[in-house]
Design an enzyme around this catalytic site. Sequence first.
Site, PDB file in Angstrom:
ATOM      1  N   ARG A  54       0.812  -1.222   0.000  1.00 46.58           N
ATOM      2  CA  ARG A  54       0.000   0.000   0.000  1.00 46.58           C
ATOM      3  C   ARG A  54       0.844   1.270   0.000  1.00 46.58           C
ATOM      4  O   ARG A  54       0.400   2.336  -0.418  1.00 46.58           O
ATOM      5  CB  ARG A  54      -0.925  -0.012   1.223  1.00 46.58           C
ATOM      6  CG  ARG A  54      -2.025   1.032   1.173  1.00 46.58           C
ATOM      7  CD  ARG A  54      -2.982   0.894   2.339  1.00 46.58           C
ATOM      8  NE  ARG A  54      -2.317   1.007   3.609  1.00 46.58           N
ATOM      9  CZ  ARG A  54      -2.496   0.176   4.639  1.00 46.58           C
ATOM     10  NH1 ARG A  54      -3.338  -0.818   4.561  1.00 46.58           N
ATOM     11  NH2 ARG A  54      -1.836   0.359   5.766  1.00 46.58           N
ATOM     12  N   TYR A 107     -15.103  20.206 -11.057  1.00 48.34           N
ATOM     13  CA  TYR A 107     -15.556  18.845 -11.374  1.00 48.34           C
ATOM     14  C   TYR A 107     -16.624  18.437 -10.347  1.00 48.34           C
ATOM     15  O   TYR A 107     -16.400  18.534  -9.133  1.00 48.34           O
ATOM     16  CB  TYR A 107     -14.317  17.954 -11.294  1.00 48.34           C
ATOM     17  CG  TYR A 107     -14.519  16.500 -11.578  1.00 48.34           C
ATOM     18  CD1 TYR A 107     -14.975  16.060 -12.817  1.00 48.34           C
ATOM     19  CD2 TYR A 107     -14.208  15.540 -10.617  1.00 48.34           C
ATOM     20  CE1 TYR A 107     -15.127  14.712 -13.077  1.00 48.34           C
ATOM     21  CE2 TYR A 107     -14.354  14.187 -10.872  1.00 48.34           C
ATOM     22  CZ  TYR A 107     -14.826  13.780 -12.103  1.00 48.34           C
ATOM     23  OH  TYR A 107     -14.972  12.444 -12.348  1.00 48.34           O
ATOM     24  N   ASP A 179      -6.810  21.739  -9.851  1.00 45.49           N
ATOM     25  CA  ASP A 179      -7.091  20.594 -10.720  1.00 45.49           C
ATOM     26  C   ASP A 179      -6.711  21.030 -12.130  1.00 45.49           C
ATOM     27  O   ASP A 179      -7.410  21.824 -12.765  1.00 45.49           O
ATOM     28  CB  ASP A 179      -8.576  20.219 -10.641  1.00 45.49           C
ATOM     29  CG  ASP A 179      -8.917  18.981 -11.471  1.00 45.49           C
ATOM     30  OD1 ASP A 179      -8.192  18.698 -12.452  1.00 45.49           O
ATOM     31  OD2 ASP A 179      -9.911  18.304 -11.150  1.00 45.49           O
ATOM     32  N   LYS A 204      -7.141  10.214 -17.762  1.00 49.35           N
ATOM     33  CA  LYS A 204      -7.393  10.845 -19.048  1.00 49.35           C
ATOM     34  C   LYS A 204      -6.239  10.553 -20.024  1.00 49.35           C
ATOM     35  O   LYS A 204      -6.118   9.442 -20.480  1.00 49.35           O
ATOM     36  CB  LYS A 204      -7.658  12.340 -18.831  1.00 49.35           C
ATOM     37  CG  LYS A 204      -8.706  12.611 -17.720  1.00 49.35           C
ATOM     38  CD  LYS A 204     -10.089  12.060 -18.056  1.00 49.35           C
ATOM     39  CE  LYS A 204     -11.026  11.842 -16.879  1.00 49.35           C
ATOM     40  NZ  LYS A 204     -11.245  12.914 -15.943  1.00 49.35           N
TER      41      LYS A 204
HETATM   42  C1  LIG Z   1     -12.065  12.943 -14.650  1.00 52.10           C
HETATM   43  C2  LIG Z   1     -11.727  14.120 -13.843  1.00 52.10           C
HETATM   44  C3  LIG Z   1     -11.410  14.005 -12.487  1.00 52.10           C
HETATM   45  C4  LIG Z   1     -11.517  12.706 -11.744  1.00 52.10           C
HETATM   46  O1  LIG Z   1     -10.657  11.740 -12.198  1.00 52.10           O
HETATM   47  P1  LIG Z   1     -10.954  10.175 -11.985  1.00 52.10           P
HETATM   48  O2  LIG Z   1      -9.637   9.600 -12.337  1.00 52.10           O
HETATM   49  O3  LIG Z   1     -12.064   9.821 -12.895  1.00 52.10           O
HETATM   50  O4  LIG Z   1     -11.305   9.984 -10.541  1.00 52.10           O
HETATM   51  C5  LIG Z   1     -11.037  15.142 -11.816  1.00 52.10           C
HETATM   52  N1  LIG Z   1     -10.984  16.345 -12.430  1.00 52.10           N
HETATM   53  C6  LIG Z   1     -11.283  16.493 -13.720  1.00 52.10           C
HETATM   54  C7  LIG Z   1     -11.188  17.845 -14.325  1.00 52.10           C
HETATM   55  C8  LIG Z   1     -11.673  15.396 -14.467  1.00 52.10           C
HETATM   56  O5  LIG Z   1     -12.018  15.555 -15.746  1.00 52.10           O
END
Ligand SMILES: *Cc1c(COP(=O)(O)O)cnc(C)c1O
Length: 390
Positions: A54, A107, A179, A204
């Site tokens: 972990r 988000y 973010d 992504k």
């Molecule tokens: C998809 C996304 C997230 C979350 O990511 P996950 O890997 O799906 O948990 C956070 N911020 C933005 C801008 C996103 O597009």
Amino acid sequence: MKKESLLATLGCCDERYEGVVNLPPHRASTILFNGLDEFEKADSGQHPRASYGRYGTPSTRSLEHALAQIGDADHAIVTSSGLSAIVTSLMAFLQAGDHLLMVDSTYAPSRRFCKNVLSRFGVEVTYYDPLIGSDIAKLMKDNTRVVFVESPGSLTFEVQDIPAIAKVAHSKGAMVIGDMTWGTLLYQKPFDLGVDVIVHSATKYIAGHSDLVMGLILFNDAHHENLVKTYRNMGACPAADNCYLAMRGLRTMALRIKHQYESTMKVAQWMKARPEIEEVLYPALPGSPGHELWKRDFSGACSLFAVAFKPIPHEAMRAFIDSLQLFGLGYSWGGFESLMTTFKTDNIRSASKWPYEGPGLRIHIGLEHTDDIIADLEHGFKQMKKQKAA
Ligand SMILES: *Cc1c(COP(=O)(O)O)cnc(C)c1O
């Protein structure tokens, strides 16, 4: 070295594996110690290598090492999802009695975490208009500990003046967590803009193939102790196989993003000329909202944007979406395939407003040829027109 060269070389050719180019996934819970001395050292936190699955393995460490360099950071932590990267960063810096300024266009699951969890732990949250700029000063309180930014905003793509916001935050002793997923690791330098801790959804473009969920936190020495401690307490580690796939995604990431950026620009331009469309929300497109700030703060763009339709009946939207062949209707983005999601902002905005009368549609452009993508959209608009006439 340029980012493309880093992406092609980092984490390769480990001597332990006889020159095999890719590091194998280290699936691990137990990690054995060499004798009691080593075991006791690990217990007191002085042991340099992994002590339990972990807390990291060669799979997570090699990926973190690569991502820190690509992201211009002293350190990187990979987590089980983008959301867990966001949660871990907020938990690292907030405590009961603190105030968080959260961007209104964040988000939606980040917003839900604030509403459903942070509020239960005595953290006060105020949502602010993404276009607030230096007026954020009016919302700062003595106990404001974190200003959270996300630029461009989720779904609505407002470009924030992060340097102006960060300047105010820092002058009042608050930090900025951002973010920064949309800018990818290639087209934006968030630390230079004043972001202190970067969170990123590796699901992504890093993964790039729609087959895993992972998050990333990038930060410098000053925040190391706090973030590592919180990460270890949260238990949000990624699986070894996902680390392997993420590393493989890095090899082609620059190519994919560049190609998708070019394709998206073509499709966005084409959409802008359509009579059904009120506005295209792609900051990289000249004339789109936020374009001037985008030019200042980004060196490129990813393949995610939105359009605001002119008012249309719901059946017409259904006819459009259900007739498309190349666009899947589903969440996420940054993969190889084109996708769409319709959206409403009524429940997820309180400090800003969707300024258009018609509905919004989020569009992700994949690796398909733009001739085919545009032909598909054109076919969709024809079906929409038929439905409207019926
Ligand atoms: C998809 C996304 C997230 C979350 O990511 P996950 O890997 O799906 O948990 C956070 N911020 C933005 C801008 C996103 O597009």
